[in-house]
Design an enzyme around this catalytic site. Structure first.
Site, short mmCIF file in Angstrom:
data_model
loop_
_atom_site.label_atom_id
_atom_site.label_comp_id
_atom_site.label_asym_id
_atom_site.label_seq_id
_atom_site.Cartn_x
_atom_site.Cartn_y
_atom_site.Cartn_z
N ASP A 19 -56.48 -36.31 25.32
CA ASP A 19 -57.40 -37.39 24.95
C ASP A 19 -58.42 -36.90 23.91
OD1 ASP A 19 -58.53 -39.89 25.00
OD2 ASP A 19 -59.52 -39.64 26.94
N HIS A 36 -54.68 -37.99 15.29
CA HIS A 36 -53.38 -37.85 15.98
C HIS A 36 -52.53 -36.75 15.34
CE1 HIS A 36 -54.46 -41.12 18.46
NE2 HIS A 36 -54.23 -42.08 17.58
N LEU A 130 -38.39 -23.92 29.34
CA LEU A 130 -39.46 -24.87 29.66
C LEU A 130 -38.93 -26.31 29.65
CD1 LEU A 130 -42.65 -25.41 29.86
CD2 LEU A 130 -42.51 -25.79 27.40
C1 FPP Z 1 -55.54 -39.93 22.82
O1 FPP Z 1 -56.56 -39.98 21.89
C2 FPP Z 1 -54.30 -39.57 22.18
C3 FPP Z 1 -53.21 -40.38 22.07
C4 FPP Z 1 -53.13 -41.70 22.64
C5 FPP Z 1 -52.03 -39.97 21.34
C6 FPP Z 1 -51.50 -38.62 21.67
C7 FPP Z 1 -50.74 -38.17 20.52
C8 FPP Z 1 -50.71 -36.92 20.06
C9 FPP Z 1 -51.42 -35.79 20.70
C10 FPP Z 1 -49.93 -36.67 18.84
C11 FPP Z 1 -48.70 -35.90 19.03
C12 FPP Z 1 -47.88 -36.30 20.14
C13 FPP Z 1 -46.57 -36.50 20.04
C14 FPP Z 1 -45.75 -36.60 21.27
C15 FPP Z 1 -45.90 -36.58 18.75
P1 FPP Z 1 -57.33 -41.32 21.63
O2 FPP Z 1 -56.86 -41.88 20.35
O3 FPP Z 1 -57.24 -42.21 22.81
O4 FPP Z 1 -58.76 -40.72 21.45
P2 FPP Z 1 -60.15 -41.41 21.69
O5 FPP Z 1 -60.24 -41.61 23.17
O6 FPP Z 1 -61.10 -40.41 21.16
O7 FPP Z 1 -60.14 -42.69 20.90
#
Ligand code: FPP
Length: 236
Positions: A19, A36, A130
């Site tokens: 997150d 991201h 893994l």
């Molecule tokens: C949460 O941050 C993150 C996500 C919903 C996306 C997770 C994706 C990645 C880590 C990119 C790579 C992953 C893959 C599998 C390719 P948020 O956007 O909710 O953050 P915020 O709470 O600060 O808005």
């Protein structure tokens, strides 16, 4: 490796709620997708380090069932990122014997994403390293409801429904429950992630935003886990 870590008590299964990508990007005056992208880099390091540490199962929460509520272009960008991730990582994952697994209902993802997922699953299906599970369009309650549907449809008598049978009908049927659940960016919630499986998990919350989550931060979380007194509801 952090010398305080007990190599004999590395959790077998670590589950991570990644997150804070959005906030990380915002703090830099950048669009959310920039965050991201950085999150993808962090994930690469954590997958590698899981292997170094001897973690056997790593499960990451990427897009929840609620992620559909994100702006459309962000959702589309995330799916593109998934394709990019597999495109750049799959050879290394495979060379390191990583077995890719997806939990969640990915049947309605864009065709390009599904293709990338299918290729990754197919290529790594016989690997014995893994087990790396990515939660995509995953929700814990949805998973439990599906398990109940499966069980009823298979004609099981109500009296024969056990916790074990429930576990066997979840997306994680072949995966042990996580000993450790990590959440980054300081939020004190499970957010519908592995809610059945984490009944006795240790939960470690770090204020670090996901793109800043390094292998050193990862080790700190495991160290915190190793300092916990796990009683599974009983007494020692
Ligand atoms: C949460 O941050 C993150 C996500 C919903 C996306 C997770 C994706 C990645 C880590 C990119 C790579 C992953 C893959 C599998 C390719 P948020 O956007 O909710 O953050 P915020 O709470 O600060 O808005």
């Amino acid at each position: 490796m952090n010398t305080s870590l007990d190599k004999n008590r590395i959790p077998r299964h670590v589950a991570i709620i990644m997150d804070g990508n959005g906030r990380w990007a915002k703090a830099k005056g950048q669009p959310r997708l920039f965050g991201h992208n950085a999150g993808m880099e962090a994930l690469r390091e954590i997958v590698r380090h899981s292997q170094t540490l001897g973690v056997k199962y790593l499960t990451v929460y990427a897009f929840s069932t609620e992620s559909g509520k994100r702006p459309e272009d962000e959702g589309a960008g995330l799916f593109k990122l998934l394709v990019k991730y597999f495109g750049s990582e799959i050879d290394e994952l495979h060379a390191n014997h990583v077995k890719v697994n997806i939990i969640g209902d990915w049947s309605k993802l864009p065709a390009e994403s599904k293709q990338a997922i299918n290729d990754a699953l197919e290529k790594t299906k016989n690997n014995d390293g893994l087990v790396f599970s990515i939660a995509l369009n995953y929700g814990g309650r949805d998973e439990i409801a599906r398990a109940v549907k499966n069980i009823i449809e298979s004609g099981v008598n109500a009296a024969d429904i056990t916790e074990e049978l429930m576990s066997k009908n979840l997306y994680t049927a072949d995966i042990p429950d996580p000993e450790l659940v990590i959440r980054t960016s300081g939020e004190l919630r499970l957010s519908n992630f592995l809610i059945w499986q984490s009944a006795y998990s240790e939960i470690v919350i770090t204020p670090v935003l996901w793109p800043d989550f390094t292998k050193e931060e990862y080790e700190k979380c495991i160290l915190e886990y190793q300092g916990r007194d796990r009683r599974f509801g009983g007494i020692k």
